[in-house]
Write a protein that holds these residues in place. Structure first.
Motif, PDB file in Angstrom:
ATOM      1  N   PHE A 136       0.821  -1.206   0.000  1.00  0.00           N
ATOM      2  CA  PHE A 136       0.000   0.000   0.000  1.00  0.00           C
ATOM      3  C   PHE A 136       0.863   1.267   0.000  1.00  0.00           C
ATOM      4  O   PHE A 136       0.413   2.314  -0.473  1.00  0.00           O
ATOM      5  N   THR A 137       2.077   1.182   0.495  1.00  0.00           N
ATOM      6  CA  THR A 137       2.999   2.307   0.326  1.00  0.00           C
ATOM      7  C   THR A 137       3.341   2.493  -1.141  1.00  0.00           C
ATOM      8  O   THR A 137       3.380   3.617  -1.656  1.00  0.00           O
ATOM      9  N   PHE A 138       3.585   1.380  -1.813  1.00  0.00           N
ATOM     10  CA  PHE A 138       3.840   1.415  -3.263  1.00  0.00           C
ATOM     11  C   PHE A 138       2.640   2.019  -4.003  1.00  0.00           C
ATOM     12  O   PHE A 138       2.792   2.892  -4.870  1.00  0.00           O
ATOM     13  N   LEU A 139       1.448   1.594  -3.628  1.00  0.00           N
ATOM     14  CA  LEU A 139       0.246   2.117  -4.292  1.00  0.00           C
ATOM     15  C   LEU A 139       0.058   3.594  -3.981  1.00  0.00           C
ATOM     16  O   LEU A 139      -0.329   4.379  -4.864  1.00  0.00           O
ATOM     17  N   ALA A 140       0.332   3.988  -2.723  1.00  0.00           N
ATOM     18  CA  ALA A 140       0.157   5.399  -2.363  1.00  0.00           C
ATOM     19  C   ALA A 140       1.091   6.281  -3.181  1.00  0.00           C
ATOM     20  O   ALA A 140       0.708   7.379  -3.624  1.00  0.00           O
ATOM     21  N   ARG A 141       2.319   5.815  -3.397  1.00  0.00           N
ATOM     22  CA  ARG A 141       3.259   6.605  -4.204  1.00  0.00           C
ATOM     23  C   ARG A 141       2.781   6.719  -5.644  1.00  0.00           C
ATOM     24  O   ARG A 141       2.921   7.776  -6.272  1.00  0.00           O
ATOM     25  N   GLN A 142       2.257   5.638  -6.173  1.00  0.00           N
ATOM     26  CA  GLN A 142       1.771   5.678  -7.565  1.00  0.00           C
ATOM     27  C   GLN A 142       0.550   6.586  -7.691  1.00  0.00           C
ATOM     28  O   GLN A 142       0.425   7.351  -8.645  1.00  0.00           O
ATOM     29  N   LEU A 143      -0.351   6.487  -6.713  1.00  0.00           N
ATOM     30  CA  LEU A 143      -1.576   7.294  -6.787  1.00  0.00           C
ATOM     31  C   LEU A 143      -1.288   8.782  -6.560  1.00  0.00           C
ATOM     32  O   LEU A 143      -2.056   9.642  -7.006  1.00  0.00           O
ATOM     33  N   ALA A 144      -0.179   9.091  -5.859  1.00  0.00           N
ATOM     34  CA  ALA A 144       0.133  10.491  -5.573  1.00  0.00           C
ATOM     35  C   ALA A 144       0.769  11.204  -6.755  1.00  0.00           C
ATOM     36  O   ALA A 144       0.937  12.426  -6.718  1.00  0.00           O
ATOM     37  N   LYS A 145       1.125  10.470  -7.804  1.00  0.00           N
ATOM     38  CA  LYS A 145       1.766  11.102  -8.965  1.00  0.00           C
ATOM     39  C   LYS A 145       0.742  11.916  -9.744  1.00  0.00           C
ATOM     40  O   LYS A 145      -0.426  11.526  -9.870  1.00  0.00           O
TER      41      LYS A 145
END
Length: 897
Positions: free
Chosen positions: A398-407
């Protein structure tokens, strides 16, 4: 070339300084030994030397003759080096090479090839036939690399791998050295396109020598298309050369999926079974991750690049492989998406990093965007719907997903309820295991931008419930509620001591509003007792810096007396080593006295030492405190400091009498015990008190101190029976003598004896009981009298010796060095007619007084004339003047000193 035998003729003898009798500089004479003029001449490629006996002619050899000359001397490496310098055009004085550069190179190259064949034959012939194998290897290691180097320099791989290789293969040792010589050239990519036979022999040789790591490094630099691919793959797999195996598949068959399948078959079963991987399997897993990353980035593994026309195909194949629902040889109980699951179990963080790097490269690729969404959905399905992943692994996803979604250019879609599920999973109060891990994972998720996926109030509530104080701090800091962060530190046992630095930084550093600082200040004040219990030293520093004007309020808030004592000791005692500016603190005498009272309760032995360094306390009030806790020594110290010497002495005397009574009542044994030690210490302290103050007292006041002390020590001895002596009688007598010796400095001996004899007990004929004391006093008197007489005698002897030396120096005659005045240079006898005075100095110089006075060499000191020697004073201005005085009489030589 040494030509000393020629004996060159010199042009002139002047260089050798013969004409001038050798009277030239050394440099010119040296030049004369070396310089020759018109003795050497060149013409038509010849040099003529004129010698003393003959004319010598020297001719330069042609390049071929120069090479042949070295060959005749059996210097083959040197001959090859010289020929190569001709080939490259770097040689000097080249004769016999004509034509353009390419033609000259061809001629020299042909000659070098001949030399190389000759060198190879010579190496084989001179090989030692008997002896150790190491000797043969050393022989060929000295020769074969030279052949290989020059063949490659001449770009004659055809010669190297055909005739030369065939010739050297006649000897197995030479063949092995030849193959090993190729390694650095292959690794540096300077040698490509080996013949199939040489490649095969090379692989076999390194296998036989067990140099598998070297072989793997060679394979990934070679063109293996001409070899048996299946045999190569089998060899690499059996010897665990995974890099080489992947390279053979990729370059030999353009196959990029098969290597992944083979590696997955090894690491997947133990991971799915929850077993720990072996070191070998961990290595395979790491190589698999790197290989997948290279394929998705268009890079060849382990080095180089995939051909551009194959890059899209390879990326699609790898993605399709990873998202397969089942493997090719799936068992009935295999879970879905086995490859993604295996990589997540192996190293979740690194696999997601690989995907993150891949997503960066696929921004403008529509099909790649579809793959991204597809693989994200698979990741969520695999990890969220299964309970066999740790909180750290789920948090990584979910950290990985949060970084992707924050782009800003994000195209991924993730259901927000999944983040709520993760929050529930990480903050589950029922699970106390991995508390720190779960908190750290959630913190990384929030810092990566995942906070936008949560409702903040619910997040704070769940974090507090789960005791995730770092999460609470993160949220409070976003809201600038810095006072609430203090509670987070105090409740977190791992970080509670950091609260002091946090409070100090908020109150000291710029960037915070006055309201925020006031809230933090008030929160710290409310928790001051908790802060003191946590770290009294840090709390005292904090109060001294930020609460200096509210010391009284701080003290009132600390209810626990022990904590208050520790706090005040750190705050007021300069020996505690705390860097506090005492002047800035608003310390009232009542605060200091409160600390002294606490000190009397909890550490009475340290009261005197502390009072010596403390300031700002009132003597009367402090004396009342010490009397309240019956600390007699401290009370005596304070009375002495106040100036009440008699009062201090009475307290010490009373304490001494009680201590003496304690030991005189005991009748257990004659050994020293703590009670006798107390008497000795008390006597020493009382004597010290009397000695400190006797200098400032009158004789009557001194007697008022010393005689009661003496009486206190003699009283027990009066009561003891002479027939049955008390066990401590000897110790008491020794202490009494100590008192007598000390008081003798301040009280006269007759007064002491008179006081003793006036005692009614001793006045009735009981002097025998104090006979020892009196005899001891008399011995002391005799000793001191003898010491005085001896000292006086020594001083008199020193004085007599000094006066004798002084008299001898005064009466000693002076002997002048010359019989004339050192100023006018006239004999002093001729000037006597003028009734002039003559002055002689101890240095031997003689002057007329008139001459010396003209030179201003007289000084008037206390009405007496003192003279200085003119010569000595003028020759040594900064030195000590030779001063001599004399009683001057007319018409005679007057000695002076």
């Amino acid at each position: 070339v040494e030509i000393s035998e020629v004996q060159l003729v010199y042009n002139s003898s002047h260089f050798k300084s013969l004409a001038t009798g050798g009277n030239v500089s050394q440099a010119l004479a040296l030049v004369g030994e070396k310089a020759c003029y018109q003795s050497i001449s060149s013409y038509g490629g010849q040099i003529f030397y004129l010698g003393t006996k003959s004319v010598y002619v020297m001719v330069l050899r042609s390049w071929r003759e120069r090479v042949d000359h070295l060959l005749k001397q059996d210097c083959l490496p040197e001959a090859l080096a010289l020929a190569w310098s001709f080939h490259e055009g770097k040689a000097k004085a080249v004769v016999g090479l004509s034509g353009d550069a390419s033609k000259r190179k061809a001629v020299v190259a042909d000659r070098m090839v001949e030399i190389l064949f000759h060198y190879a034959d010579r190496a084989l012939k001179k090989c030692p036939e008997q002896g150790k194998i190491q000797v043969m290897e050393q022989h060929f290691q000295d020769t074969v690399p030279v052949i290989v180097d020059y063949c490659l320099l001449l770009q004659r791989k055809d010669l190297l791998f055909s005739q030369m290789y065939d010739k050297l293969s006649e000897n197995s040792v030479a063949k092995g050295v030849f193959l090993e010589c190729l390694e650095p050239y292959i690794l540096s990519d300077k040698l490509v396109g080996l013949t199939p036979q040489v490649m095969k022999d090379l692989i076999v040789h390194f296998q036989d020598k067990k140099l598998m790591e070297n072989l793997e490094a060679l394979i990934v630099h070679m063109d293996i298309t001409s070899l048996d691919i299946q045999q190569m793959v089998l060899m690499c797999w059996e010897n665990r050369l995974y890099d080489a195996m992947i390279y053979v598949y990729n370059r030999g068959m353009n196959e990029f999926i098969r290597p992944m399948e083979k590696l997955f078959r090894v690491i997947a079963p133990p991971l799915n079974a929850g077993k720990t991987l072996t070191d070998e399997q961990v290595v395979m897993g790491n190589k698999l991750l790197v290989y997948i990353s290279c394929c998705l980035a268009g890079r060849a593994y382990p080095l180089g690049d995939i051909p551009e026309d194959l890059v899209p195909l390879v990326k699609n194949q790898v993605f399709e492989f990873l998202i397969r629902l089942h493997s090719a040889e799936a068992s009935p109980d295999e879970e879905i998406y086995p490859y993604v699951r295996t990589l997540l179990h192996f190293d979740t963080r690194e696999f997601l990093n690989v995907l993150a790097l891949t997503f960066e490269d696929f921004k403008n690729d529509k099909q790649a965007v579809e793959y991204q969404q597809r693989i994200v959905d698979i990741l969520l399905k695999v990890m969220v719907e299964n309970s066999d992943f740790t909180p750290s692994q789920v948090g990584c996803l979910f950290t990985f997903l949060a970084r992707q979604l924050a782009k800003p250019d994000n195209t991924l879609f993730v259901n927000r309820t999944l983040f709520d599920q993760v929050l529930e999973f990480l903050c589950s109060p029922d699970d106390d295991s991995r508390h720190s891990e779960r908190q750290q994972v959630l913190l990384e998720l929030l810092q990566a931008g995942g906070i936008v996926q949560f409702e903040e109030s619910r997040l704070v509530h769940m974090a507090e419930k789960a005791e995730f104080y770092q999460i609470c701090e993160f949220m409070y800091e976003r809201e600038h509620r810095y006072d609430k962060i203090i509670d987070c530190y105090l409740r977190d046992p791992l970080r509670e001591e950091e609260v002091f630095n946090y409070i100090h930084n908020i109150l000291s550093l710029p960037g915070h509003t006055a309201e925020e600082k006031q809230a933090v200040w008030q929160k710290a004040m409310d928790h001051i007792e908790e802060l003191v219990s946590l770290k009294p030293c840090k709390a005292a520093e904090l109060v001294a810096i930020h609460f200096a004007e509210q010391i009284g309020t701080v003290i009132k808030k600390i209810q626990n007396q022990i904590l208050l004592f520790k706090f005040l000791r750190r705050l007021l005692d300069p020996r505690e080593g705390i860097h506090i500016n005492q002047e800035s603190l608003q310390i009232t005498p009542s605060i200091t006295e409160q600390f002294i009272e606490l000190l009397c309760q909890f550490n009475p032995t340290q009261v005197i030492e502390t009072l010596q360094v403390l300031e700002c306390y009132r003597l009367e009030e402090t004396i009342q405190i010490t009397q309240k806790y019956q600390l007699h020594e401290v009370t005596a110290y304070l009375l002495e400091k106040k100036g009440d010497i008699h009062g201090a002495f009475l307290i010490m005397l009373e304490r001494l009498q009680s201590k003496v009574q304690e030991i005189t009542r005991e009748d257990e044994n004659t050994k020293k015990d703590p009670s006798l030690k107390d008497v000795e210490d008390t006597v020493a302290e009382t004597i010290a008190l009397c000695q400190r103050n006797s200098h400032n007292l009158s004789q009557q006041q001194r007697e008022a101190l010393w005689f009661p002390l003496l009486e206190a020590m003699m009283a027990p001895q009066k009561l003891s029976s002479s027939a049955v002596p008390h066990p401590y009688s000897e110790a008491l007598k020794s202490l009494t003598m100590q008192v007598l010796n000390s008081m003798a400095t301040f009280i006269s001996l007759p007064s002491i004896l008179q006081r003793i004899l006036q005692d009614p007990v001793y006045g009735k004929g009981k002097l025998g009981e104090i006979q020892g004391l009196i005899l001891g006093m008399l011995d002391t008197f005799n000793y001191e009298q003898t010491l005085l007489e001896t000292t006086t005698s020594l001083l008199n002897q020193d004085l007599h010796w000094s006066l004798c030396n002084l008299r001898a120096s005064v009466t000693r005659g002076l002997n002048p060095k010359q019989d004339y005045c050192s100023v006018c240079l006239q004999q002093y006898k001729r000037r006597q007619e003028m009734a002039d005075e003559i002055i002689v100095f101890s240095c031997g110089h003689l002057y007329h007084a008139f001459c010396l006075q003209n030179k201003e060499c007289t000084i008037e000191i206390e009405g007496r004339t003192r003279w200085t020697c003119y010569k000595c004073s003028s020759s040594n201005k900064v030195g000590k003047l030779s001063e001599n005085s004399s009683e001057i009489k007319k018409g005679r030589i007057t000695p002076s000193q």
